[in-house]
Motif scaffolding. Structure first.
Motif, PDB file in Angstrom:
ATOM      1  N   VAL A  21       0.844  -1.205   0.000  1.00 51.66           N
ATOM      2  CA  VAL A  21       0.000   0.000   0.000  1.00 51.66           C
ATOM      3  C   VAL A  21       0.878   1.254   0.000  1.00 51.66           C
ATOM      4  CG1 VAL A  21      -1.601   1.350   1.432  1.00 51.66           C
ATOM      5  CG2 VAL A  21      -2.055  -1.060   0.988  1.00 51.66           C
ATOM      6  N   ARG A  22       1.982   1.175   0.716  1.00 52.57           N
ATOM      7  CA  ARG A  22       2.917   2.307   0.771  1.00 52.57           C
ATOM      8  C   ARG A  22       3.440   2.634  -0.638  1.00 52.57           C
ATOM      9  NH1 ARG A  22       6.399   0.233   4.507  1.00 52.57           N
ATOM     10  NH2 ARG A  22       5.031   0.839   6.184  1.00 52.57           N
ATOM     11  N   ASN A  23       3.581   1.614  -1.448  1.00 53.22           N
ATOM     12  CA  ASN A  23       4.090   1.783  -2.820  1.00 53.22           C
ATOM     13  C   ASN A  23       2.983   1.528  -3.847  1.00 53.22           C
ATOM     14  OD1 ASN A  23       6.822   2.200  -1.930  1.00 53.22           O
ATOM     15  ND2 ASN A  23       6.873   0.021  -1.477  1.00 53.22           N
ATOM     16  N   TRP A  24       1.790   1.981  -3.542  1.00 50.73           N
ATOM     17  CA  TRP A  24       0.597   1.676  -4.339  1.00 50.73           C
ATOM     18  C   TRP A  24       0.721   2.045  -5.807  1.00 50.73           C
ATOM     19  CZ3 TRP A  24      -2.000   5.621  -6.825  1.00 50.73           C
ATOM     20  CH2 TRP A  24      -1.697   6.927  -6.397  1.00 50.73           C
ATOM     21  N   ASP A  25       1.446   3.115  -6.108  1.00 50.54           N
ATOM     22  CA  ASP A  25       1.508   3.565  -7.497  1.00 50.54           C
ATOM     23  C   ASP A  25       2.286   2.614  -8.403  1.00 50.54           C
ATOM     24  OD1 ASP A  25       3.768   4.267  -6.129  1.00 50.54           O
ATOM     25  OD2 ASP A  25       4.045   6.192  -7.126  1.00 50.54           O
ATOM     26  N   SER A  26       3.085   1.715  -7.820  1.00 50.03           N
ATOM     27  CA  SER A  26       3.835   0.756  -8.636  1.00 50.03           C
ATOM     28  C   SER A  26       3.118  -0.598  -8.743  1.00 50.03           C
ATOM     29  CB  SER A  26       5.233   0.565  -8.056  1.00 50.03           C
ATOM     30  OG  SER A  26       5.147  -0.031  -6.781  1.00 50.03           O
ATOM     31  N   GLU A  27       1.968  -0.737  -8.078  1.00 48.78           N
ATOM     32  CA  GLU A  27       1.266  -2.019  -8.017  1.00 48.78           C
ATOM     33  C   GLU A  27       0.372  -2.308  -9.224  1.00 48.78           C
ATOM     34  OE1 GLU A  27       1.323  -4.668  -6.038  1.00 48.78           O
ATOM     35  OE2 GLU A  27       2.860  -3.861  -4.741  1.00 48.78           O
ATOM     36  N   GLY A  28      -0.041  -1.332  -9.933  1.00 46.66           N
ATOM     37  CA  GLY A  28      -0.883  -1.593 -11.096  1.00 46.66           C
ATOM     38  C   GLY A  28      -2.326  -1.178 -10.869  1.00 46.66           C
ATOM     39  N   LYS A  29      -3.045  -1.237 -11.943  1.00 43.23           N
ATOM     40  CA  LYS A  29      -4.404  -0.723 -12.017  1.00 43.23           C
ATOM     41  C   LYS A  29      -5.408  -1.454 -11.110  1.00 43.23           C
ATOM     42  CE  LYS A  29      -7.762   0.057 -15.669  1.00 43.23           C
ATOM     43  NZ  LYS A  29      -8.004  -0.068 -17.088  1.00 43.23           N
ATOM     44  N   ASN A  30      -5.306  -2.763 -11.001  1.00 42.60           N
ATOM     45  CA  ASN A  30      -6.294  -3.560 -10.254  1.00 42.60           C
ATOM     46  C   ASN A  30      -5.959  -3.714  -8.771  1.00 42.60           C
ATOM     47  OD1 ASN A  30      -7.841  -3.985 -12.573  1.00 42.60           O
ATOM     48  ND2 ASN A  30      -6.569  -5.733 -13.165  1.00 42.60           N
ATOM     49  N   PHE A  31      -4.901  -3.097  -8.332  1.00 45.87           N
ATOM     50  CA  PHE A  31      -4.475  -3.252  -6.937  1.00 45.87           C
ATOM     51  C   PHE A  31      -5.533  -2.753  -5.967  1.00 45.87           C
ATOM     52  CE2 PHE A  31      -1.782  -1.776  -3.262  1.00 45.87           C
ATOM     53  CZ  PHE A  31      -1.588  -3.043  -2.748  1.00 45.87           C
ATOM     54  N   LYS A  32      -6.221  -1.687  -6.310  1.00 43.22           N
ATOM     55  CA  LYS A  32      -7.261  -1.132  -5.440  1.00 43.22           C
ATOM     56  C   LYS A  32      -8.312  -2.198  -5.130  1.00 43.22           C
ATOM     57  CE  LYS A  32     -10.378   1.273  -7.292  1.00 43.22           C
ATOM     58  NZ  LYS A  32     -11.302   2.133  -7.956  1.00 43.22           N
ATOM     59  N   ASP A  33      -8.731  -2.968  -6.121  1.00 41.52           N
ATOM     60  CA  ASP A  33      -9.727  -4.025  -5.904  1.00 41.52           C
ATOM     61  C   ASP A  33      -9.178  -5.128  -4.999  1.00 41.52           C
ATOM     62  OD1 ASP A  33     -11.565  -2.687  -7.509  1.00 41.52           O
ATOM     63  OD2 ASP A  33     -10.843  -3.693  -9.333  1.00 41.52           O
ATOM     64  N   GLU A  34      -7.918  -5.449  -5.179  1.00 42.24           N
ATOM     65  CA  GLU A  34      -7.280  -6.460  -4.324  1.00 42.24           C
ATOM     66  C   GLU A  34      -7.253  -5.983  -2.869  1.00 42.24           C
ATOM     67  OE1 GLU A  34      -2.891  -8.470  -3.658  1.00 42.24           O
ATOM     68  OE2 GLU A  34      -3.331  -7.590  -5.625  1.00 42.24           O
ATOM     69  N   VAL A  35      -6.913  -4.716  -2.671  1.00 44.37           N
ATOM     70  CA  VAL A  35      -6.864  -4.148  -1.317  1.00 44.37           C
ATOM     71  C   VAL A  35      -8.253  -4.150  -0.698  1.00 44.37           C
ATOM     72  CG1 VAL A  35      -6.409  -2.047   0.021  1.00 44.37           C
ATOM     73  CG2 VAL A  35      -4.802  -2.757  -1.751  1.00 44.37           C
ATOM     74  N   ARG A  36      -9.256  -3.779  -1.451  1.00 45.76           N
ATOM     75  CA  ARG A  36     -10.634  -3.784  -0.938  1.00 45.76           C
ATOM     76  C   ARG A  36     -11.046  -5.180  -0.470  1.00 45.76           C
ATOM     77  NH1 ARG A  36     -14.496   0.035  -4.724  1.00 45.76           N
ATOM     78  NH2 ARG A  36     -13.719   1.988  -3.860  1.00 45.76           N
ATOM     79  N   LYS A  37     -10.786  -6.170  -1.293  1.00 45.01           N
ATOM     80  CA  LYS A  37     -11.140  -7.556  -0.924  1.00 45.01           C
ATOM     81  C   LYS A  37     -10.382  -7.986   0.330  1.00 45.01           C
ATOM     82  CE  LYS A  37     -12.255  -9.048  -5.593  1.00 45.01           C
ATOM     83  NZ  LYS A  37     -11.811  -9.825  -6.755  1.00 45.01           N
ATOM     84  N   TRP A  38      -9.101  -7.654   0.352  1.00 42.65           N
ATOM     85  CA  TRP A  38      -8.270  -8.017   1.506  1.00 42.65           C
ATOM     86  C   TRP A  38      -8.815  -7.357   2.772  1.00 42.65           C
ATOM     87  CZ3 TRP A  38      -4.944  -5.768   5.099  1.00 42.65           C
ATOM     88  CH2 TRP A  38      -4.001  -6.606   5.692  1.00 42.65           C
ATOM     89  N   CYS A  39      -9.196  -6.083   2.658  1.00 46.45           N
ATOM     90  CA  CYS A  39      -9.721  -5.336   3.811  1.00 46.45           C
ATOM     91  C   CYS A  39     -11.102  -5.840   4.224  1.00 46.45           C
ATOM     92  CB  CYS A  39      -9.762  -3.843   3.501  1.00 46.45           C
ATOM     93  SG  CYS A  39      -8.130  -3.079   3.433  1.00 46.45           S
ATOM     94  N   GLU A  40     -11.950  -6.140   3.281  1.00 43.85           N
ATOM     95  CA  GLU A  40     -13.286  -6.663   3.599  1.00 43.85           C
ATOM     96  C   GLU A  40     -13.174  -7.956   4.402  1.00 43.85           C
ATOM     97  OE1 GLU A  40     -15.247  -7.081  -0.197  1.00 43.85           O
ATOM     98  OE2 GLU A  40     -16.047  -5.043  -0.132  1.00 43.85           O
ATOM     99  N   LYS A  41     -12.262  -8.808   3.988  1.00 45.28           N
ATOM    100  CA  LYS A  41     -12.048 -10.092   4.656  1.00 45.28           C
ATOM    101  C   LYS A  41     -11.646  -9.917   6.122  1.00 45.28           C
ATOM    102  CE  LYS A  41      -9.500 -14.350   3.700  1.00 45.28           C
ATOM    103  NZ  LYS A  41      -8.463 -14.951   2.839  1.00 45.28           N
TER     104      LYS A  41
END
Length: 167
Positions: free
Chosen positions: A73-93
């Motif tokens: 998350v600290r380096n979010w800009d290098s993770e790619g376009k779909n990273f936000k969705d991955e983070v949301r799923k991870w956080c929801e869990k």
């Protein structure tokens, strides 16, 4: 004048020997049972400690996973376009709050960083609590084993004393 010479009372001597034997058996039984009880309690503390160690290992894996996500998350800009969705799923869990906006900018990623950091602190706190519980259980384990050793020692000393009095 006749002086009566006391005759040894065989019955009384047998009674005293029987009483001493019964006393030895009673002491042996009580001290032995107490030592066994203390060893069993020590084993129970050891088993609980082992169970907590497994929980700590699990917690450690969780904290490592959280740390990895925090770094990403600290380096979010290098993770790619779909990273936000991955983070949301991870956080929801994990019941971690996340921004509901469609587009995430620096502010939303800062929020995620803060939320995941707080979650990691909570999990680190849980690990520390488990470690304190293990420390307490190991102290109890030591005390019970020490008590068992003392009980056996006291039994041995009492038995020696009785045998010396008979010798």
């Amino acid at each position: 004048v006749e002086v009566a010479i006391p005759q040894p009372n065989v019955y009384q001597a047998q009674q005293e020997a029987t009483q001493e034997t019964e006393m030895i058996k009673l002491i042996q039984s009580i001290q032995y049972e107490f030592a066994i009880l203390q060893m069993e309690m020590g084993d129970a503390m050891k088993k609980q400690s082992e169970e907590l160690m497994e929980k700590i290992e699990f917690q450690s894996e969780r904290v490592s996973e959280i740390s990895d996500m925090l770094s990403r998350v600290r380096n979010w800009d290098s993770e790619g376009k779909n990273f936000k969705d991955e983070v949301r799923k991870w956080c929801e869990k994990r019941d971690i709050a996340f921004p509901n906006s469609d587009e995430w900018g620096d502010a939303e990623w800062d929020i995620m960083h803060s939320n995941i950091s707080a979650y990691m602190e909570k999990e680190n706190g849980n690990t520390q609590i488990l470690m304190l519980q293990i420390e307490d259980l190991l102290g109890q384990y030591t005390n019970y084993n020490s008590g068992a050793s003392s009980s056996i020692k006291e039994y041995t000393q009492a038995l020696k004393g009785i045998l010396q009095n008979n010798g």
